[in-house]
Write a protein that holds these residues in place. Structure first.
Motif, PDB file in Angstrom:
ATOM      1  N   GLU A 220      -3.582   4.798  -1.687  1.00  0.00           N
ATOM      2  CA  GLU A 220      -3.452   4.289  -0.404  1.00  0.00           C
ATOM      3  C   GLU A 220      -2.157   4.523   0.343  1.00  0.00           C
ATOM      4  O   GLU A 220      -2.458   4.319   1.681  1.00  0.00           O
ATOM      5  CB  GLU A 220      -3.265   2.616  -0.863  1.00  0.00           C
ATOM      6  N   GLU A 221      -1.323   5.024  -0.307  1.00  0.00           N
ATOM      7  CA  GLU A 221       0.111   5.454   0.264  1.00  0.00           C
ATOM      8  C   GLU A 221      -0.726   6.643   1.402  1.00  0.00           C
ATOM      9  O   GLU A 221      -0.297   6.764   2.490  1.00  0.00           O
ATOM     10  CB  GLU A 221       1.066   6.048  -0.290  1.00  0.00           C
ATOM     11  N   VAL A 224      -3.888   5.043   4.081  1.00  0.00           N
ATOM     12  CA  VAL A 224      -3.202   4.353   5.298  1.00  0.00           C
ATOM     13  C   VAL A 224      -2.523   5.073   6.531  1.00  0.00           C
ATOM     14  O   VAL A 224      -2.618   4.673   7.537  1.00  0.00           O
ATOM     15  CB  VAL A 224      -2.396   3.158   4.588  1.00  0.00           C
ATOM     16  N   ARG A 225      -2.100   6.203   5.822  1.00  0.00           N
ATOM     17  CA  ARG A 225      -1.632   7.041   7.014  1.00  0.00           C
ATOM     18  C   ARG A 225      -2.458   8.089   7.640  1.00  0.00           C
ATOM     19  O   ARG A 225      -2.209   9.059   8.254  1.00  0.00           O
ATOM     20  CB  ARG A 225      -0.095   7.669   6.644  1.00  0.00           C
ATOM     21  N   GLU A 261       5.713  10.102   6.372  1.00  0.00           N
ATOM     22  CA  GLU A 261       5.830   8.956   5.883  1.00  0.00           C
ATOM     23  C   GLU A 261       4.973   8.608   4.602  1.00  0.00           C
ATOM     24  O   GLU A 261       5.405   7.761   4.052  1.00  0.00           O
ATOM     25  CB  GLU A 261       5.082   7.948   7.128  1.00  0.00           C
ATOM     26  N   ARG A 268       8.708   5.741  -2.856  1.00  0.00           N
ATOM     27  CA  ARG A 268       9.106   4.260  -3.177  1.00  0.00           C
ATOM     28  C   ARG A 268       8.160   3.684  -4.186  1.00  0.00           C
ATOM     29  O   ARG A 268       8.671   2.945  -4.798  1.00  0.00           O
ATOM     30  CB  ARG A 268       9.098   3.567  -1.812  1.00  0.00           C
ATOM     31  N   LEU A 305       9.008   0.459  18.576  1.00  0.00           N
ATOM     32  CA  LEU A 305       9.730  -0.442  17.819  1.00  0.00           C
ATOM     33  C   LEU A 305      11.109  -0.352  18.100  1.00  0.00           C
ATOM     34  O   LEU A 305      11.976  -1.509  18.154  1.00  0.00           O
ATOM     35  CB  LEU A 305       9.653   0.179  16.356  1.00  0.00           C
TER      36      LEU A 305
ATOM     37  N   GLU C 220      -4.164  -3.954   5.518  1.00  0.00           N
ATOM     38  CA  GLU C 220      -3.607  -2.970   4.594  1.00  0.00           C
ATOM     39  C   GLU C 220      -2.170  -2.160   4.974  1.00  0.00           C
ATOM     40  O   GLU C 220      -1.436  -1.934   4.314  1.00  0.00           O
ATOM     41  CB  GLU C 220      -4.573  -1.797   4.469  1.00  0.00           C
ATOM     42  N   GLU C 221      -2.158  -2.363   6.282  1.00  0.00           N
ATOM     43  CA  GLU C 221      -0.920  -1.699   7.084  1.00  0.00           C
ATOM     44  C   GLU C 221       0.344  -2.466   6.741  1.00  0.00           C
ATOM     45  O   GLU C 221       1.490  -2.126   6.384  1.00  0.00           O
ATOM     46  CB  GLU C 221      -0.779  -1.802   8.326  1.00  0.00           C
ATOM     47  N   SER C 223       0.142  -4.436   3.712  1.00  0.00           N
ATOM     48  CA  SER C 223       0.185  -4.701   2.019  1.00  0.00           C
ATOM     49  C   SER C 223       0.939  -3.418   1.587  1.00  0.00           C
ATOM     50  O   SER C 223       1.373  -3.383   0.718  1.00  0.00           O
ATOM     51  CB  SER C 223      -1.169  -5.007   1.664  1.00  0.00           C
ATOM     52  N   VAL C 224       0.463  -2.456   2.179  1.00  0.00           N
ATOM     53  CA  VAL C 224       0.862  -1.183   1.605  1.00  0.00           C
ATOM     54  C   VAL C 224       2.345  -1.025   1.622  1.00  0.00           C
ATOM     55  O   VAL C 224       3.137  -0.327   0.923  1.00  0.00           O
ATOM     56  CB  VAL C 224       0.273   0.269   2.098  1.00  0.00           C
ATOM     57  N   ARG C 225       3.028  -1.654   2.619  1.00  0.00           N
ATOM     58  CA  ARG C 225       4.554  -1.663   2.717  1.00  0.00           C
ATOM     59  C   ARG C 225       5.133  -2.786   2.012  1.00  0.00           C
ATOM     60  O   ARG C 225       6.146  -3.177   2.287  1.00  0.00           O
ATOM     61  CB  ARG C 225       4.871  -1.692   4.207  1.00  0.00           C
ATOM     62  N   GLU C 261       7.989  -0.610   9.708  1.00  0.00           N
ATOM     63  CA  GLU C 261       7.273   0.396   9.483  1.00  0.00           C
ATOM     64  C   GLU C 261       5.701  -0.182   9.579  1.00  0.00           C
ATOM     65  O   GLU C 261       4.822   0.691  10.166  1.00  0.00           O
ATOM     66  CB  GLU C 261       7.216   1.143   8.097  1.00  0.00           C
ATOM     67  N   ARG C 290       9.077  -6.749  -2.882  1.00  0.00           N
ATOM     68  CA  ARG C 290       8.413  -5.926  -3.919  1.00  0.00           C
ATOM     69  C   ARG C 290       9.278  -4.786  -4.174  1.00  0.00           C
ATOM     70  O   ARG C 290       9.833  -4.056  -3.348  1.00  0.00           O
ATOM     71  CB  ARG C 290       6.836  -5.571  -3.415  1.00  0.00           C
TER      72      ARG C 290
ATOM     73  N   LEU D 216      -6.423 -10.103   1.468  1.00  0.00           N
ATOM     74  CA  LEU D 216      -7.246  -8.818   1.357  1.00  0.00           C
ATOM     75  C   LEU D 216      -8.409  -8.517   0.103  1.00  0.00           C
ATOM     76  O   LEU D 216      -9.405  -8.063   0.305  1.00  0.00           O
ATOM     77  CB  LEU D 216      -6.029  -7.868   0.837  1.00  0.00           C
TER      78      LEU D 216
END
Lengths: 312, 312, 312, 312
Positions: A220-221, A224-225, A261, A268, A305, C220-221, C223-225, C261, C290, D216
């Protein structure tokens, strides 16, 4: 590999294999000293110690799969990075001493993988021949080249014919005409080659806490990107059955924002991540960029941002 | 394996290796005829043709990773199923002829994997010995057992000492004391052994359309039903670089509703799925069942749906 | 709201409602001019035009749900940001003229929501009373306060008793003793208040391409972070049935790296994102962070990436 | 609605609103007794008690969003199911007494939503008129129809003109010409109407454990089976701020295998699921069926699983 080309290239020997073919396809190799090594480990260690400037080792074969020793050696020890990949068609030839009549071939010598990949041809053309194993296709050719050899023919790479002064009895004898092997050029850590738009990034992800869903999180890392994966492979960490690290090739270059990213995200959530380089894809397939994931989209979002954080 | 035990068990030979150790740990083996085969393919084909009733082959080593030939042979050809797994500690011993003085050992013979896994011990205790490769640890022992052998000692499995009438010079010489190899007992398709609560289901998933995210979809079919994965490994399909099939071990038994629904989901999203059996885990770790995914939960939900469809 | 406090606060009137109670709970309100407005739109527009420095409007009630006019007004028009939230217990009282005997109450007037939330109490204590609707609980109190009123009692906020010189016949007459309403303090765009560790970030996400899975992508944007959502609500865009925008409250502050992010990710996948402020949570529940998503983890990953890009 | 049509239809009154328009668009209504009710609750309770056979209530407006009272009433109390939906264009007309000159209109009466949706037209054509609120557009028409009325004109549904013997001064005066309201026909639980290929399934999902990621998980139960969502809306449970239930419309019919499996999945992960019916979509958009999720795919997978479980 910008600037002055490396003076010394190590490679997995012996001479006369597909690895040498891969190495000689690199323009820089024409002006370099080529050093044959007995093992993948030796070739990579030659780079680590500075004895060589770069090394060419096999990474993956379309039939046999990954070369696990290469995966494992790159995943441990002092860091190395891949700067280029080369894909070589696997075209086997049957070689013998010039005077030999192919109809009299009784004993064929070759590497076990080559034997497996030429099984159909051997069954059709030399059904009664015995097949004996050597440690490489080049060693097989060398054995046949000895005048008093007890072997009549070798299955080897085309490059071995000249090298060992053998006649080519038959070409393209592999059962799978599309078989290819992918090799990589490896050097000590250095800034990666500039992005080309058709790049690949290699890395190893070490899952720390082996909870269910850890691999899903890793994927998913990337997803999602909008970073597509080209290859993902589990390898044991050696600690225990059921503990794995993942060897991954992803589309794109570490200089791409979406890739950067995703790498930070991996870093992480994983116990460790080893970066193994960003380099041009040998198939030159450009990266598919999902809407919203181009560098410009990332920059625009970062600007937005920054404005919001300042109250704008 | 219900009812009368198989009369003939094939296994990857030669005699005196860890595979034979694994086979002999099965109660049924005591009353069976054991047939040594030269290759994993031969052992599995003996089952396919009916020549043997079952076969024991190595699947995975905690240091070296999967035995890819076993993965690949089970993924193609006539279907076979795993009915049991056995995990054997990899305890290497140094064997020699009874009259030999260990201090005089100059040449050690063994399989390359064994050599790699005893590297530290050899460096510490026989720093000057030459290491020569054989095709198996049992062959190494056999070579040493010849009175006029040019080899002084073999690194082998403990079982080889008796078999080849050799003395044990040293035990537990492997660098990793926790190293284990997992073997599987394979038979022709048959109803799986009854669930024990600590089971494993093996399968191969063939991704049809190789779109980005295909692997993520496969993982989600499991995760959404609360089925944890124990092992996932990509293997080339052989069609081209970048085309893979996935070899998967999941927690639970095909008789479990959550596993059954996940398998059906896989079957719907994949080009093909090959079921390789449900069988007790050798580590006897019970499946972790996420709330809402026990058989009772599935049954209650199915009853509820049936009532709703009928207007209830 | 650092520095000199705002001179003028607009709020949804009339005087004597829970909104005024919320406003008066703010320390800054003690020194400010309070301006009652007829509608949420009018209160917010007073801020937009500069007529007021800030506005207090109701956002959400634990029984009735969101105040959709507030959601919709904040999602369109000139941008405004939330700088604070206040949660007020909804404690209804029964008010009447001082001389009235509660046993003689025949007609009760109140806002429809208040009537609904006191239904059980009315059935138990005033089973024969007629309930008539007013446009607010304060208007109900005002109607009762007229000497010649045809209404005997009003259900209103406690604050209305003093304001309209009424006696309190009964307190805590709401059926749900835990009912609360959440109000927000809104101002023109400005740097958000400093993070407290227990913050909330509000925004509106406009889904551009209404493909299946668009909402899943939005979630997901986050949850993934590792950013948890507190509230998510769909509102029609007005363009057509089935087209929605999502009003979202997330844990954390825009100054937090994981939140930043996630916001950038949203901005890239959505047609538009409107930031509505980061501000302290009124319940003071600290954000659950987390592992791998604290600011230090993001910084370490960014440093690592920077080194890799430079060949380190 | 197979067989003999219901004898009595309740609906949200009064007569002459868009709800009556929706009801009269149903063929079965021509032969039925129509019962006007004061509230959505009353109309639904008439069905629950058996006083009516079915009820028509508004569900959603493309401008104002959901009718939360309908959502909430269907989510609690004795179960009811939706058997049909009707979408009615919201076409406002300006009505007055026949003798009135439109240029003399000084006071316009209507429901607040209608006033909001005709704001631009009023500003352009009756800039000086005062707008007064009534509890429904039909009540507004009724008020105007009284000879001594203090109101000059009403904004109402076209159906109100005949009903109240008023002249139509202007048609299509709504600011958004595409505005529509969706109404549903509700009955006591009964087998759903047969699938048409263009169906919708409505339900309410109650999240039990309010952990991050609960929503989710709910969405993934749909997405993994290829079931698209048409509408998802959070509503407070009333228990506390931050506790929600989700009102969901999904593509497809409960008789579809993919929908059935998704519903069972929801039932397993949620504290509770209330099914609100499967019925033809008023827009007749056929369901998009992702490859691998048609009924035939589910049946084939179930057959395959059954064979495997039997050793086949």
């Amino acid at each position: 590999m910008p600037g002055v080309p490396p003076a010394r290239f190590a490679y997995l020997g012996p001479e006369g294999t597909f690895t040498e073919t891969a190495l000689r396809s690199l323009p820089a190799a024409a002006r370099a000293e080529l050093v044959s090594c007995n093992t993948v480990s030796a070739a990579l260690d030659a780079v680590r110690t500075g004895e060589a400037d770069a090394a060419v080792v096999p990474m993956e074969n379309s039939i046999e799969g990954s070369v696990t020793v290469t995966l494992d050696e790159l995943a441990s020890g002092d860091p190395l990075v891949i700067t280029r990949e080369v894909t070589v068609p696997v075209r086997f030839v049957l070689l013998g001493r010039p005077a030999t009549d192919v109809r009299s071939v009784r004993v064929v010598v070759t590497h076990p993988h080559a034997a497996a990949q030429c099984r159909n041809w051997l069954a059709a053309h030399l059904p009664h021949a015995q097949v004996v194993h050597a440690s490489s296709t080049a060693q097989a050719a060398a054995l046949v080249s000895e005048p008093s050899s007890s072997y009549d023919a070798a299955i080897a790479a085309p490059i071995a014919a000249d090298r060992y002064h053998l006649s080519t009895f038959a070409t393209d004898i592999g059962d799978n005409p599309d078989a290819v092997t992918r090799f990589v050029l490896v050097s000590r850590p250095a800034p990666p080659p500039a992005p080309t738009g058709a790049d690949k990034t290699s890395l190893v992800a070490f899952i720390g806490d082996d909870h269910p869903g850890a691999l899903l999180e890793v994927l998913e890392e990337f997803s999602v990107r909008g970073v597509n994966l080209i290859r993902i492979e589990s390898r044991p960490t050696g600690a225990a059955l059921g503990r794995y690290r993942f060897s991954i090739d992803a589309e794109g270059h570490i200089a791409d924002r979406r890739v950067g990213e995703a790498l930070m995200g991996l870093r992480r959530v994983c116990a460790d991540v080893r970066f193994l380089g960003s380099y041009p894809r040998s198939d030159e397939v450009p990266a598919k960029i999902r809407p919203g994931t181009a560098d410009g989209d990332f920059r625009a979002a970062a600007d937005w941002l920054a404005r919001l954080r300042q109250g704008g």
